[in-house]
Enzyme design. Structure first.
Site, PDB file in Angstrom:
ATOM      1  CG  LEU A   1      -1.699  -1.542   1.786  1.00  0.00           C
ATOM      2  CD1 LEU A   1      -2.370  -1.154   2.778  1.00  0.00           C
ATOM      3  CD2 LEU A   1      -2.637  -1.455   0.164  1.00  0.00           C
ATOM      4  CB  CYS A   2      -0.018   4.654   0.034  1.00  0.00           C
ATOM      5  SG  CYS A   2       0.529   6.210   0.425  1.00  0.00           S
ATOM      6  N   PRO A   3       3.015   4.021   0.834  1.00  0.00           N
ATOM      7  CG  PRO A   3       4.807   5.179   2.725  1.00  0.00           C
ATOM      8  CD  PRO A   3       3.786   4.161   2.456  1.00  0.00           C
ATOM      9  CG  LEU A   4       5.357   0.005   1.427  1.00  0.00           C
ATOM     10  CD1 LEU A   4       5.178  -0.343   1.766  1.00  0.00           C
ATOM     11  CD2 LEU A   4       7.083   0.859   1.786  1.00  0.00           C
TER      12      LEU A   4
ATOM     13  CG  ASP B   1      -2.626   1.351  -3.073  1.00  0.00           C
ATOM     14  OD1 ASP B   1      -3.713   1.587  -2.983  1.00  0.00           O
ATOM     15  OD2 ASP B   1      -2.474   2.702  -1.906  1.00  0.00           O
TER      16      ASP B   1
END
Lengths: 88, 170
Positions: A23-26, A50
């Site tokens: 998920l964000c921020p990955l 995501d």
């Protein structure tokens, strides 16, 4: 939103990065690190799941000056092609 | 006169200036540690300069002995992982249970832990400011904090924040 982009051939891809299941921020974090290692003109193919990435990755391109060449939306994932800019 | 020849025009310098985000992290719970770290890491990934001012309970996020054991409040936290009336939320073990659930949520979603986010942020040169007043009030020494923190008062942080495009308080 995919229609504004031309299809990008996989032959143009220099680096492929699979950010499925994170998920964000990955996705942005990992894409940014990958682009940082690449040379101008090289193309990064990014795979995400995501749904936020549909907005996040174009934002990454806008903010860093790298060029979003293509976006494809599949049922469960999104594909992005980003060209590393000369100066970013 | 030579300066005018070597310095780029003001317009050029503004164009070259990197965007900047200034964040205040004032909460010391596990759930509230994530937003400033996520935003700072994202901003740095976008090529921005990012700085986080850790103040009051937020100082725990960069405290060597505390950053691994941040907790989620079970009391007065109606949106928390365990939905309990406050009377039960005050029972021994409720906070530990809420914390355990939050950590499982994060792990299952493959989200980095707080220490991992700190490492990611510092790897991207996010600046960590430790509030000197909080340190004085709470008896925290420089050696208690993770490496790479800058001890700063409010004026020093505002000096950084004044040139920020985005300023957020968490």
């Amino acid at each position: 939103m995919t229609s504004q982009y031309a299809k990008v051939s996989d032959e143009r891809v220099d680096v492929e990065l699979d950010c499925s299941e994170v998920l964000c921020p990955l996705p942005v974090y990992r894409a940014s690190l990958a682009l940082g290692q690449m040379s101008p003109g090289q193309v990064l193919k990014l795979i995400t799941t995501d749904p936020g990435a549909l907005e996040d990755i174009p934002a990454l391109a806008r903010q860093t000056g790298n060029v979003l060449l293509g976006v494809e939306r599949e049922e469960t994932r999104q594909l992005f092609w980003i060209e590393k800019a000369v100066r970013s | 006169m030579t300066d005018t020849l070597t310095q780029p025009a003001i317009e050029d310098r503004q164009e070259e200036r990197r965007r900047r985000i200034a964040l205040v992290a004032s909460k010391g719970t596990l759930d509230q540690a994530y937003p400033p770290l996520i935003l700072a890491t994202t901003a740095a990934s976008l090529g921005w300069e990012a700085g986080v001012y850790f103040t009051f309970y937020g100082l725990d996020i960069i405290h060597n002995d505390r950053l691994e054991s941040l907790k989620v409040a079970s009391l007065a936290n109606p949106a928390g992982p365990i939905q309990l009336p406050n009377l039960l939320g005050a029972l021994p073990g409720a906070t530990a249970a809420a914390t355990k659930i939050m950590k499982k949520w994060m792990r299952d979603a493959r989200m980095p832990t707080v220490p991992e986010f700190i490492e990611m942020a510092q790897g991207l040169e996010v600046r960590f400011f430790a509030c000197s007043t909080t340190m004085g009030v709470m008896g925290v020494e420089e050696g208690d904090l993770i490496k790479g923190c800058e001890i700063a008062g409010a004026a020093a942080f505002l000096d950084f924040a004044a040139d920020a495009d985005v300023q957020l308080f968490v």
